[in-house]
Design a protein around this motif. Structure first.
Motif, PDB file in Angstrom:
ATOM      1  N   THR A 138      27.564  42.208  44.792  1.00  0.00           N
ATOM      2  CA  THR A 138      28.242  43.100  45.210  1.00  0.00           C
ATOM      3  C   THR A 138      29.472  43.638  44.419  1.00  0.00           C
ATOM      4  O   THR A 138      30.076  44.365  44.840  1.00  0.00           O
ATOM      5  CB  THR A 138      29.070  42.556  46.566  1.00  0.00           C
ATOM      6  N   THR A 139      29.202  43.032  43.134  1.00  0.00           N
ATOM      7  CA  THR A 139      30.296  43.498  42.170  1.00  0.00           C
ATOM      8  C   THR A 139      29.922  44.367  41.012  1.00  0.00           C
ATOM      9  O   THR A 139      30.663  45.255  40.633  1.00  0.00           O
ATOM     10  CB  THR A 139      31.030  41.865  41.680  1.00  0.00           C
ATOM     11  N   ASP A 140      28.599  44.128  40.720  1.00  0.00           N
ATOM     12  CA  ASP A 140      28.077  44.789  39.704  1.00  0.00           C
ATOM     13  C   ASP A 140      27.571  46.352  39.933  1.00  0.00           C
ATOM     14  O   ASP A 140      27.273  46.416  41.085  1.00  0.00           O
ATOM     15  CB  ASP A 140      26.912  43.876  38.788  1.00  0.00           C
ATOM     16  N   GLY A 149      22.804  52.273  50.113  1.00  0.00           N
ATOM     17  CA  GLY A 149      22.792  50.832  49.974  1.00  0.00           C
ATOM     18  C   GLY A 149      23.798  50.025  49.161  1.00  0.00           C
ATOM     19  O   GLY A 149      24.380  49.147  49.431  1.00  0.00           O
ATOM     20  N   ALA A 150      23.851  50.669  47.989  1.00  0.00           N
ATOM     21  CA  ALA A 150      25.129  50.297  47.201  1.00  0.00           C
ATOM     22  C   ALA A 150      26.340  50.383  47.628  1.00  0.00           C
ATOM     23  O   ALA A 150      27.346  49.360  47.711  1.00  0.00           O
ATOM     24  CB  ALA A 150      25.129  51.004  45.937  1.00  0.00           C
ATOM     25  N   ARG A 151      26.888  51.365  48.615  1.00  0.00           N
ATOM     26  CA  ARG A 151      27.965  51.563  49.372  1.00  0.00           C
ATOM     27  C   ARG A 151      27.981  50.338  50.426  1.00  0.00           C
ATOM     28  O   ARG A 151      29.164  49.944  50.671  1.00  0.00           O
ATOM     29  CB  ARG A 151      28.058  52.977  49.843  1.00  0.00           C
ATOM     30  N   ILE A 152      27.069  50.040  50.922  1.00  0.00           N
ATOM     31  CA  ILE A 152      27.339  48.997  51.988  1.00  0.00           C
ATOM     32  C   ILE A 152      27.377  47.651  51.331  1.00  0.00           C
ATOM     33  O   ILE A 152      28.507  46.880  51.963  1.00  0.00           O
ATOM     34  CB  ILE A 152      25.710  48.854  52.664  1.00  0.00           C
ATOM     35  N   GLY A 194      34.763  40.100  51.326  1.00  0.00           N
ATOM     36  CA  GLY A 194      35.254  39.112  50.331  1.00  0.00           C
ATOM     37  C   GLY A 194      34.088  38.417  49.534  1.00  0.00           C
ATOM     38  O   GLY A 194      34.458  37.234  48.595  1.00  0.00           O
ATOM     39  N   PHE A 195      32.794  38.593  49.715  1.00  0.00           N
ATOM     40  CA  PHE A 195      31.954  37.860  49.125  1.00  0.00           C
ATOM     41  C   PHE A 195      31.210  38.395  47.888  1.00  0.00           C
ATOM     42  O   PHE A 195      31.465  39.744  47.804  1.00  0.00           O
ATOM     43  CB  PHE A 195      30.948  37.302  49.969  1.00  0.00           C
ATOM     44  N   ASN A 196      30.709  37.702  46.792  1.00  0.00           N
ATOM     45  CA  ASN A 196      30.437  38.506  45.623  1.00  0.00           C
ATOM     46  C   ASN A 196      29.035  38.565  45.311  1.00  0.00           C
ATOM     47  O   ASN A 196      28.786  39.207  44.437  1.00  0.00           O
ATOM     48  CB  ASN A 196      31.204  37.833  44.423  1.00  0.00           C
ATOM     49  N   SER A 197      28.340  37.590  46.084  1.00  0.00           N
ATOM     50  CA  SER A 197      26.748  37.901  45.904  1.00  0.00           C
ATOM     51  C   SER A 197      26.119  37.389  47.065  1.00  0.00           C
ATOM     52  O   SER A 197      26.867  36.951  47.959  1.00  0.00           O
ATOM     53  CB  SER A 197      26.526  37.008  44.425  1.00  0.00           C
ATOM     54  N   GLY A 198      24.727  37.275  47.023  1.00  0.00           N
ATOM     55  CA  GLY A 198      24.045  37.068  48.341  1.00  0.00           C
ATOM     56  C   GLY A 198      22.690  36.782  48.001  1.00  0.00           C
ATOM     57  O   GLY A 198      21.949  37.243  46.663  1.00  0.00           O
ATOM     58  N   GLU A 216      30.432  33.107  47.632  1.00  0.00           N
ATOM     59  CA  GLU A 216      31.870  33.579  47.140  1.00  0.00           C
ATOM     60  C   GLU A 216      31.597  33.611  45.858  1.00  0.00           C
ATOM     61  O   GLU A 216      32.419  34.599  45.021  1.00  0.00           O
ATOM     62  CB  GLU A 216      32.920  32.363  47.290  1.00  0.00           C
ATOM     63  N   THR A 217      30.586  33.001  44.897  1.00  0.00           N
ATOM     64  CA  THR A 217      30.804  33.167  43.542  1.00  0.00           C
ATOM     65  C   THR A 217      29.935  34.407  43.065  1.00  0.00           C
ATOM     66  O   THR A 217      29.018  34.815  43.874  1.00  0.00           O
ATOM     67  CB  THR A 217      30.137  31.841  42.844  1.00  0.00           C
TER      68      THR A 217
END
Length: 238
Positions: free
Chosen positions: A85-87, A97-100, A109-113, A133-134
Motif C-alpha cells: 500500500t506504500t509503493d 485500484g491503486a487509490r483503494i 494503517g497497514f502497509n502490505s497484504g 503492518e510491515t
C-alpha cells in the motif's frame, strides 16, 4: 504449530467467536486485520472481518469490491497475490485500484497484504485477505515455516467459516495411508526432505503423495490441503 488454536477454531460455534480467536492469534505475525468471504464478491458473499465497521460500510458504499485489485485477483486468478500500500503500484493495477490501496494505508494503517482464493475441486469457494503492518520487502523475509503455519491457520478458519455458513465442501475421494502420513508430518511443520527421511522414501515420492492428497481434497496448496484434512478430521497433527 499452535494446535490448541487450530482446535479452538475448529470448535467455534459462530463467526464472531471464530474471528475473535483468529484475529488474536494473527497478531503474533504482525497482522492487524484479516477478512474472509464465502461466495461471490461483489454479490451475495458472506463476509467476515475484524476491520472496523465504519471502514466496511464506506468500502461497500463506494463499491470498492468492483475495483479492489485484491478482490479481482481472487475472482479471476489462482495462487497468492502480494501487494504493497506504500509503493508505486505495478502497471497492471488500474488507478482506481491503486487509490483503494492508498486509502487502506491512510485509514487503516497497514502497509502490505496478501490475498488468495480458496477452491474445492476447481470450484471457487471464496477467498481470504491478510493485512500486515510491515512493508512488503520485510514480509518477504518471513521464515517459510512461520508463513506456512500462518496459512494453515487462515485456511482452517476459512474451512470452519464455510461450515458455519453451510457451504458444503466435499473432497473427491478418500486418502490412502501414505498420503495421510505425508500430510500429518507436513502439518507438524516438516518439509519434503524431512518427511522423506521420516518415512524412508524419496523426496519425489513424498511430493507424489502430497499432490495426490491435494487433488483428492480439492485443494490448490499444501497449506489448504492440511487445513481441510484437519477440519475433516482426516489427520490429527497434535
Amino acid at each position: 504449530m499452535n494446535y490448541d488454536i487450530l482446535e479452538e477454531i475448529k470448535k467455534s460455534q459462530s463467526t464472531k467467536e471464530l474471528w475473535g480467536i483468529l484475529a488474536q492469534n494473527m497478531m503474533r505475525w504482525g497482522v492487524p486485520y484479516v477478512a474472509s468471504w464465502v461466495g461471490s464478491v461483489p454479490g451475495n458473499a458472506q463476509i467476515e472481518t475484524n476491520r472496523p465497521e465504519w471502514w466496511m460500510q464506506y468500502y461497500l458504499e463506494q463499491h470498492h469490491p468492483i475495483n479492489d485489485p485484491a478482490i479481482q485477483h481472487c475472482l479471476y486468478h489462482k495462487g497468492f497475490f502480494f501487494y504493497s500500500t506504500t509503493d508505486d503500484q505495478p502497471s497492471h493495477i488500474p488507478p482506481e485500484g491503486a487509490r483503494i490501496l492508498s486509502e487502506a494505508k491512510d485509514l487503516l494503517g497497514f502497509n502490505s497484504g496478501l490475498v488468495f482464493p480458496v477452491f474445492c475441486n476447481e470450484n471457487r469457494l471464496g477467498g481470504m485477505s491478510i493485512s500486515f503492518e510491515t512493508p512488503l520487502q520485510d514480509l518477504e523475509k518471513m521464515p517459510i515455516k512461520d508463513f506456512s503455519e500462518m496459512l494453515v491457520c487462515c485456511n482452517v478458519a476459512f474451512e470452519r467459516f464455510a461450515q458455519i455458513h453451510n457451504k458444503k465442501i466435499t473432497p473427491e475421494g478418500g486418502l490412502v495411508s501414505r498420503e495421510i502420513d505425508c500430510l500429518s508430518w507436513l502439518a507438524r511443520g516438516l518439509r519434503t526432505a524431512d518427511i522423506s527421511k521420516k518415512l524412508n522414501i524419496s523426496d519425489a515420492t513424498v511430493s507424489f503423495h502430497l499432490n495426490n492428497a491435494k487433488k483428492k481434497l480439492g485443494a490448490t496448496t499444501r497449506e489448504q490441503a492440511v487445513a481441510r484434512a484437519i477440519v475433516l478430521q482426516i489427520i490429527t497433527p497434535n
